[in-house]
Design an enzyme around this catalytic site. Structure first.
Site, PDB file in Angstrom:
ATOM      1  N   HIS A  68       0.879  -1.184   0.000  1.00 16.21           N
ATOM      2  CA  HIS A  68       0.000   0.000   0.000  1.00 16.21           C
ATOM      3  C   HIS A  68       0.908   1.223   0.000  1.00 16.21           C
ATOM      4  O   HIS A  68       1.605   1.488   0.990  1.00 16.21           O
ATOM      5  CB  HIS A  68      -0.896  -0.013   1.233  1.00 16.21           C
ATOM      6  CG  HIS A  68      -2.035   0.968   1.161  1.00 16.21           C
ATOM      7  ND1 HIS A  68      -1.844   2.333   1.181  1.00 16.21           N
ATOM      8  CD2 HIS A  68      -3.383   0.766   1.079  1.00 16.21           C
ATOM      9  CE1 HIS A  68      -3.020   2.940   1.128  1.00 16.21           C
ATOM     10  NE2 HIS A  68      -3.973   2.014   1.060  1.00 16.21           N
ATOM     11  N   THR A 141      -5.266  22.309 -52.505  1.00 17.51           N
ATOM     12  CA  THR A 141      -6.438  21.642 -51.955  1.00 17.51           C
ATOM     13  C   THR A 141      -6.503  20.253 -52.573  1.00 17.51           C
ATOM     14  O   THR A 141      -6.225  20.088 -53.768  1.00 17.51           O
ATOM     15  CB  THR A 141      -7.732  22.422 -52.247  1.00 17.51           C
ATOM     16  OG1 THR A 141      -7.874  22.606 -53.662  1.00 17.51           O
ATOM     17  CG2 THR A 141      -7.686  23.803 -51.587  1.00 17.51           C
ATOM     18  N   HIS A 142      -6.837  19.276 -51.770  1.00 19.13           N
ATOM     19  CA  HIS A 142      -6.798  17.865 -52.196  1.00 19.13           C
ATOM     20  C   HIS A 142      -5.399  17.460 -52.653  1.00 19.13           C
ATOM     21  O   HIS A 142      -5.241  16.512 -53.434  1.00 19.13           O
ATOM     22  CB  HIS A 142      -7.813  17.598 -53.329  1.00 19.13           C
ATOM     23  CG  HIS A 142      -9.207  18.005 -52.993  1.00 19.13           C
ATOM     24  ND1 HIS A 142     -10.072  17.206 -52.284  1.00 19.13           N
ATOM     25  CD2 HIS A 142      -9.892  19.163 -53.256  1.00 19.13           C
ATOM     26  CE1 HIS A 142     -11.236  17.828 -52.132  1.00 19.13           C
ATOM     27  NE2 HIS A 142     -11.147  19.017 -52.699  1.00 19.13           N
ATOM     28  N   SER A 264      21.267   5.473 -43.145  1.00 16.99           N
ATOM     29  CA  SER A 264      22.451   4.656 -42.945  1.00 16.99           C
ATOM     30  C   SER A 264      23.009   4.144 -44.267  1.00 16.99           C
ATOM     31  O   SER A 264      24.179   3.769 -44.344  1.00 16.99           O
ATOM     32  CB  SER A 264      22.123   3.468 -42.031  1.00 16.99           C
ATOM     33  OG  SER A 264      21.151   2.633 -42.644  1.00 16.99           O
ATOM     34  N   LYS A 269      20.226  11.558 -48.374  1.00 12.21           N
ATOM     35  CA  LYS A 269      18.891  11.762 -47.817  1.00 12.21           C
ATOM     36  C   LYS A 269      18.873  12.886 -46.774  1.00 12.21           C
ATOM     37  O   LYS A 269      19.755  12.993 -45.943  1.00 12.21           O
ATOM     38  CB  LYS A 269      18.382  10.475 -47.169  1.00 12.21           C
ATOM     39  CG  LYS A 269      18.177   9.311 -48.122  1.00 12.21           C
ATOM     40  CD  LYS A 269      17.038   9.566 -49.098  1.00 12.21           C
ATOM     41  CE  LYS A 269      15.685   9.624 -48.425  1.00 12.21           C
ATOM     42  NZ  LYS A 269      15.329   8.346 -47.749  1.00 12.21           N
ATOM     43  N   GLU A 276       8.260  13.921 -38.538  1.00 10.72           N
ATOM     44  CA  GLU A 276       7.701  12.577 -38.430  1.00 10.72           C
ATOM     45  C   GLU A 276       7.557  12.159 -36.971  1.00 10.72           C
ATOM     46  O   GLU A 276       6.562  11.521 -36.586  1.00 10.72           O
ATOM     47  CB  GLU A 276       8.598  11.598 -39.185  1.00 10.72           C
ATOM     48  CG  GLU A 276       8.548  11.794 -40.694  1.00 10.72           C
ATOM     49  CD  GLU A 276       9.622  11.029 -41.437  1.00 10.72           C
ATOM     50  OE1 GLU A 276       9.403  10.703 -42.617  1.00 10.72           O
ATOM     51  OE2 GLU A 276      10.698  10.757 -40.846  1.00 10.72           O
TER      52      GLU A 276
END
Length: 423
Positions: A68, A141-142, A264, A269, A276
């Site tokens: 407890h 848009t879209h 890696s 990149k 993200e």
């Protein structure tokens, strides 16, 4: 929460040692009130005030014997004072008088940290919006080219979304910053309401108006809904950065350190990893908000099904949101913007993004809407939109992005009002 997504000031707030320090403060304040009522001797109060906060290790050691946590804390706390004084600790109280009142204080402090981080994010968004108010870019848009706008306009929309989130958090803070010291089923049978008033007043808390031994859990649900909404607004910013960072678009790029390595296997990149990460954390916050709703309905005056849940979701949600808001502010502050790429995207449309202006001009000159729409649509599907329009006798030399920004000052004035909040 794992240390990867924790900032020191928030992590410290949710540590076991800080929790026990807050519990000790609640117990001392309660004894102060009892002394004012003449129920606790002044000599005992002095011993209670001087008792050290027990270590988290000592409480854990005693909990292995008692199973407890509150009783283990009280035993450890009372080890630091004479037995004749220790008997006055926790007088008339039940476990959650201590736990929930301390939790209300901790939640209020955590909200203050989160609101501070969100205010910084709002200020950075406003500053960058002002900086890029005239940086023309294509609206989409879209996912498709629409009409010209400015990058500042985009950022201003995000700034107002964060502002609304701050207001929701402020309202939720008020609701969770409450305590209760009212006894086993909230009837004050063995404790004077003055004790509750004294403790909560000293901690800057409101009082649960109809306690049932615990603070109502809809308060926590409201807070985590507000936290999740802030997370979703940050995710919207992150998603826009991710979309504009794609290789074929590259209108913006996340700030990079000299240590940055994106892949890696592929040294070229430049991945939007911060954005993200922010998007992923928003998913956790939505899950915690749903979980908090499950804690609202408890059996009768209370049960313990909420306890294990909120030990995880409350510190984790507030810690993640604090990290997320701080990281988002750093992202926006250092975001690289490429106006030339934005202009190039407009040029790539070969004038098609001006179709709405052409349609409006034709209608204002008395043209038939259906015929004008179809003619412009057919021209847009051709190889050379502007040339095809000219064959229809339509003047195109005045078609520029600035045509669509003639009333841009309307929104800018609203942005200035938001900027005043952080001055």
């Amino acid at each position: 929460m794992i240390s990867r997504y924790s900032l020191p000031e928030m992590a410290e707030l949710w540590s076991d040692q800080t929790r026990y320090a807050t519990w000790a403060r609640v117990e001392v304040l309660a004894c102060e009130a009892q002394a004012l009522l003449g129920r606790v001797p002044e000599s005992a109060l002095a011993d209670i005030r001087n008792a050290p906060v027990p270590s988290a290790e000592r409480v854990a050691e005693l909990e292995r014997e008692r199973d407890h946590e509150v009783l283990s804390f009280l035993a450890a706390f009372c080890e630091g004072m004479p037995a004749d004084s220790a008997r006055w600790v926790h007088l008339g109280m039940t476990s959650y008088d201590l736990v929930d009142t301390a939790l209300g204080h901790t939640l209020a402090r955590a909200c203050d940290l989160l609101i501070g981080a969100a205010r910084r994010l709002r200020a950075v968004l406003v500053d960058r919006a002002v900086e890029h108010w005239e940086t023309v870019c294509i609206g989409r848009t879209h996912g498709m080219h629409a009409e010209p706008t400015t990058f500042g306009h985009k950022l201003a929309g995000f700034a107002f979304a964060i502002d609304r989130s701050i207001r929701r958090l402020e309202a939720a803070r008020e609701q969770v910053a409450v305590g209760t010291i009212s006894g086993s089923v909230g009837t004050y049978a063995l404790i004077d309401p003055f004790v509750e008033q004294h403790v909560c007043g000293a901690l800057g808390l409101g009082v649960e108006p109809v306690p049932s031994q615990i603070v109502a859990r809809d308060r926590h649900a409201q807070l985590l809904q507000a936290v999740a909404t802030l997370g979703a607004c940050i995710e919207q910013i992150a998603t826009e950065v991710r979309l504009l960072s794609r290789s074929e678009v590259r209108e913006v790029e996340e700030p990079r350190t000299v240590a940055y390595q994106g892949s890696s296997a592929m040294p070229h990149k430049r991945n939007p990893t911060t954005s993200e990460r922010l998007s992923g954390l928003a998913r956790l916050l939505r899950g915690y908000a749903d979980t908090a709703l499950e804690d609202v309905a408890l059996w009768h005056e209370r049960d313990l099904s909420h306890s294990s849940v909120e030990r995880v979701v409350l510190p984790d949600a507030l810690t993640i949101a604090h990290y997320q808001a701080t990281a988002a502010a750093d992202l926006v502050a250092g975001l690289q913007v490429f106006p030339g790429r934005m202009r190039a995207a407009i040029s790539q449309s070969e004038g098609r993004v001006y179709s709405s202006a052409v349609l409006a001009d034709l209608l204002e000159s008395g043209g038939d809407r259906e015929r004008a729409y179809r003619m412009i649509q057919d021209a847009a599907n051709g190889e050379d939109f502007l040339t095809l329009l000219k064959t229809e006798g339509i003047e195109t030399d005045h078609l520029r992005p600035e045509r669509f920004l003639a009333r841009h000052d309307v929104v800018y004035k609203r942005l200035e009002a938001l900027r005043d909040l952080d001055d």
